[in-house]
Design a protein around this motif. Structure first.
Motif, mmCIF file in Angstrom:
data_model
loop_
_atom_site.group_PDB
_atom_site.id
_atom_site.type_symbol
_atom_site.label_atom_id
_atom_site.label_comp_id
_atom_site.label_asym_id
_atom_site.label_seq_id
_atom_site.Cartn_x
_atom_site.Cartn_y
_atom_site.Cartn_z
ATOM 1 N N PRO A 122 0.887 -1.131 0.089
ATOM 2 C CA PRO A 122 0.149 0.039 0.024
ATOM 3 C C PRO A 122 0.879 1.222 0.066
ATOM 4 O O PRO A 122 0.364 2.380 -0.553
ATOM 5 N N HIS A 123 2.062 1.297 0.554
ATOM 6 C CA HIS A 123 2.979 2.436 0.429
ATOM 7 C C HIS A 123 3.635 2.831 -0.763
ATOM 8 O O HIS A 123 4.218 3.612 -1.132
ATOM 9 N N LYS A 124 3.636 1.640 -1.600
ATOM 10 C CA LYS A 124 4.389 1.573 -2.908
ATOM 11 C C LYS A 124 3.565 0.527 -3.920
ATOM 12 O O LYS A 124 4.137 -0.541 -4.008
ATOM 13 N N PRO A 125 2.542 0.852 -4.307
ATOM 14 C CA PRO A 125 1.567 -0.115 -4.802
ATOM 15 C C PRO A 125 2.037 -0.946 -6.040
ATOM 16 O O PRO A 125 1.433 -2.006 -6.620
ATOM 17 N N ALA A 126 3.053 -0.171 -6.966
ATOM 18 C CA ALA A 126 3.364 -0.833 -8.295
ATOM 19 C C ALA A 126 3.604 -2.178 -8.152
ATOM 20 O O ALA A 126 4.781 -2.477 -7.155
#
Lengths: 318, 214
Positions: free
Chosen positions: B183-187
């Protein structure tokens, strides 16, 4: 009383009149060594058992087998697999379900080309490891084209996806109008009512006409006896599905018939890390594939112009 | 005697012929099969069906170590956490949270922790319309911004499903958003591909083909 003159050697020999013991023994010795040589020269026939047995030779066509005969055939296959691999498998003959037509949808936006589907398929469907037989071929395509001639499947970067490319796995498209079925001279391959084109490995004569006819390069030929490590054999088998094949027969993707006809998702779908693969009953309006075909930008059936009408659809998210 | 002699001669010739054949087969004078170099078996990591991430939901299911999600072992319940911001208004992460990457949304449009986390209860989340889902049930929160994707996910067209396609015959599992997306870096992170196909012929295997430039 008159007796016939006795021969000088004594009693007449069984070899005929006028034959000496010496010549009889010599003849027998030559004859015996000749027989032994004949037996030795027929040595290659010892391997014949790997290709056929009397039961297999006398087996009827799949569609003509009664349930009792089918049970015997399944037992024979279980026996043969156990003899060859030391693992007792569970072989079933699963029939198509009523009101079900399978379809596959593949999301080109999400696929990252990691080839996990390829290897999950090999593990599930007992394909040969050396030489390699794989049903799925992942094509790396440059952005801006859908021309498969510009694709490359021997890509090997450190990380996928690579910039400037998208990935398109190609496997059997389960055509509605399958060219491979039309060319089979012995009806060893046919389309079932749920849309899966199956092969009866016991009926196939290995002429490879179907391989030549398939525009998707989806069919594979067993040039040698397949080699599968014992500990990697999947014992959950189906007659028309993943039971081990013999040398000299064709095989191809069958939508994991041993799973999908029991209600489960295929192996390539379950292993896909991005969820790019979708499968289901297209006749059920609530299924994922029906939703995708209704709402998504489904761009192709691959090589649509050939009129094969695949049940494998490629789509985009945006 | 001549008949016997003839028989013997014929038998001897046949014996020689068959012996010759046997020797030829034993030495494989014809059709010596090409010995393929064994292709190494694929690493089982390429056939396992694990998700890309280990989410809190999975940890709860498998009774794993959830201590990273016990916010109030360090934080004080009564004291709301104030965010430290730098000159550009970006969040400065304390060293205890240095494992996080603030990478959700481009152009720093989504760089405030409390866009998703609940400042009054760190073990919960908050949506813009005032709902407070638990940490392990975050998918509706994702859906509050990513509506079309959430619709696709609910219909089964986005994300991973496993189990039974025929819901009458057995259960199925639908993975949550955070099973694949951080969720903090969704890629979705790049990963190493499984080995490609080996060529059938050993000579071709020894020298792989030049890559065609598209």
């Amino acid at each position: 009383m008159a007796y016939p003159p006795q021969s000088p050697a004594g009693a007449p020999t069984p070899g005929g009149e006028g034959q000496s013991r010496r010549s009889f023994l010599r003849t027998s010795a030559v004859f015996a060594s000749g027989l032994a040589a004949l037996a030795a020269s027929l040595a290659p026939l010892r391997h014949l058992e790997d290709y056929t047995s009397l039961e297999l030779f006398m087996q009827k066509y799949y569609k003509e087998l009664t349930p009792e005969e089918m049970a015997k055939v399944l037992q024979r296959i279980e026996r043969e697999v156990e003899r060859q691999y030391g693992v007792r498998p569970h072989v079933r003959d699963l029939k198509p379900m009523n009101g079900v037509e399978f379809a596959y949808a593949h999301n080109l936006t999400r696929c990252i080309g990691c080839r996990k589907c390829v290897h999950a398929c090999v593990a599930e469907n007992n394909q040969s490891r050396t030489p390699e037989i794989q049903y799925i071929r992942v094509l790396r395509m440059p952005h801006g084209t859908l021309d498969v001639d510009k694709s490359e499947h021997h890509y090997d970067p450190k990380l996928v996806p690579e910039k400037g490319y998208f990935y398109m796995p190609v496997q059997c498209q389960q055509c509605k109008n399958p060219p491979c079925v039309k060319v089979c001279p012995v009806h060893a391959t046919w389309q079932e009512t749920d849309g899966i084109t199956v092969i009866d490995y016991d009926w196939c004569i290995g002429c490879r006409y179907c391989e030549a006819a398939c525009p998707y390069w989806a069919r594979r030929f067993n040039w040698t006896k397949p080699s599968i490590p014992k500990d990697r054999l999947n014992p959950d088998m189906a007659y028309l599905g993943n039971r081990p094949r013999r040398q000299g027969v064709m095989e191809k993707c069958h939508f994991c018939i041993q799973r999908t006809r029991a209600g489960r998702y295929p192996a390539c779908l379950e292993v896909c890390p991005t969820g790019a693969r979708k499968f289901g009953n297209v006749l059920d309006p609530n299924s994922e594939v029906a939703y995708i075909l209704r709402t998504k930008r489904v761009f192709i059936q691959l090589k649509e112009d050939l009129g094969t009408s695949p049940r494998f659809f490629y789509y985009f998210d945006v | 005697m001549t008949r016997n002699g003839n028989t013997n001669r014929v038998l001897a010739v046949l014996t020689l012929l068959f012996s010759g054949l046997a020797v030829a087969f034993a030495l494989r004078l014809w059709g010596r099969p090409v010995v393929l170099p064994p292709i190494p078996l694929v690493d089982p990591i390429f056939t396992n069906t694990a998700t890309a991430r280990v989410s809190l939901g999975l940890l709860l299911q498998t009774h794993g170590d959830t201590s990273d999600y016990d916010c109030y072992t360090c934080h004080d319940k009564k004291e709301p956490v104030k965010l430290k911001l730098d000159d550009q208004g970006n969040v400065v992460l304390p060293k205890e949270h240095s494992d996080l990457v603030m990478g959700h949304g481009s152009h720093n449009r989504n760089n405030n922790c409390y866009n998703c986390h609940d400042e009054s209860n760190l073990e919960a989340l908050q949506t813009r319309d005032g709902r407070h889902p638990k940490l392990a049930e975050s998918s509706p929160l994702c859906g509050s911004c990513h509506g079309p994707t959430y619709d696709d996910w609910e219909a089964g067209a986005h994300g991973r499903i496993s189990g039974y396609w025929d819901r009458k015959l057995g259960p199925f599992v639908r993975q949550n958003c955070v099973a694949c997306h951080d969720p903090h870096k969704p890629a979705f992170p790049p990963r190493a591909p499984a080995p490609g196909p080996h060529l059938l012929h050993p000579i071709a295997q020894a020298a792989p083909p030049q890559e065609r430039n598209p």
